[in-house]
Design an enzyme around this catalytic site. Structure first.
Site, short mmCIF file in Angstrom:
data_model
loop_
_atom_site.label_atom_id
_atom_site.label_comp_id
_atom_site.label_asym_id
_atom_site.label_seq_id
_atom_site.Cartn_x
_atom_site.Cartn_y
_atom_site.Cartn_z
N CYS A 168 86.25 156.91 17.81
CA CYS A 168 86.31 156.25 19.11
C CYS A 168 87.73 156.28 19.66
CB CYS A 168 85.82 154.81 18.97
SG CYS A 168 85.42 154.05 20.56
N ASP A 200 80.56 145.00 14.86
CA ASP A 200 82.03 145.05 14.86
C ASP A 200 82.56 143.66 14.53
OD1 ASP A 200 84.62 145.96 15.19
OD2 ASP A 200 84.30 146.72 17.21
#
Length: 207
Positions: free
Chosen positions: A2, A124
């Site tokens: 990412c 997350d």
């Protein structure tokens, strides 16, 4: 991987066998991609790697324009998007809804309203504001979850975690892992990846 911001690094990640590249379209992020990689470049990019747009509370029409302009393959929603919004987007493109977890969060209860509204989840670490924290949450909190949807495992994953990840994937819940999401622990500065570390991690994880 990412937070990609450089065309040359996208090409290198594609060549080394990384499966997905995340592009952050949140202006407050230090990895905001819109002024670093042009829509024209991403639209014409013909690599094998899938292009994932990362969004936070973006109005629907603007998000869909961005998906079209950059020819994205998936979107991750990291804000306060309600199930109906996720469902609208999922009519057009694969949607990953992110949940930021702290200790003892009721994961099943948090995710249930989204079960029919999106395609995948991401787990997350909870922190101030939106986006990643570079810190891990305790993956064990997922063990008793009844989640029955593919998910991304994220949150401070770093070089050296390969063996821990291989152990975790033996857990029953880990049968639903779709991808391992890495970012800040593999950088020399925000948005600039340490490709040597990434290559070693990918090699070790896939071996």
């Amino acid at each position: 991987m990412c937070g990609v911001t450089l065309p040359s690094q996208l090409e290198a990640l594609d060549e080394m066998g990384v499966d997905l590249a995340g592009f952050i379209f949140y202006p407050k992020s230090p990895r905001f991609v819109a002024n670093r990689i042009s829509p024209d470049y991403l639209r014409k990019f013909r690599g094998r790697i899938a292009k994932v747009g990362v969004f936070v509370n973006m109005p629907f029409e603007e998000l869909m324009r961005t998906v079209e302009d950059y020819r994205l393959d998936m979107v991750q929603l990291h804000g306060d998007e309600i199930p109906r919004y996720c469902e609208q987007v999922a009519n057009y493109i694969t949607v990953i809804k992110a949940f930021r977890l702290s200790e003892n969060d009721p994961i099943d209860w948090m995710a249930k309203p989204y079960d029919e509204a999106c395609d995948m989840y991401m787990f997350d670490t909870l922190g101030a504001g939106y986006g990643g924290t570079g810190k891990k949450f305790d993956w064990n909190v997922l063990k008793n979850s009844m989640i029955d949807k593919l998910f991304f495992l994220s949150g401070g994953i770093e070089p050296g975690d390969e063996e821990k990840l291989k152990q975790f994937v033996k857990e029953n819940i880990a049968k639903k892992i779709f991808a391992v999401d890495i970012n800040s622990k593999f950088e020399t500065s925000p948005g600039v990846k340490d490709l040597k570390k990434v290559r070693e991690f990918v090699k070790n994880l896939k071996s």
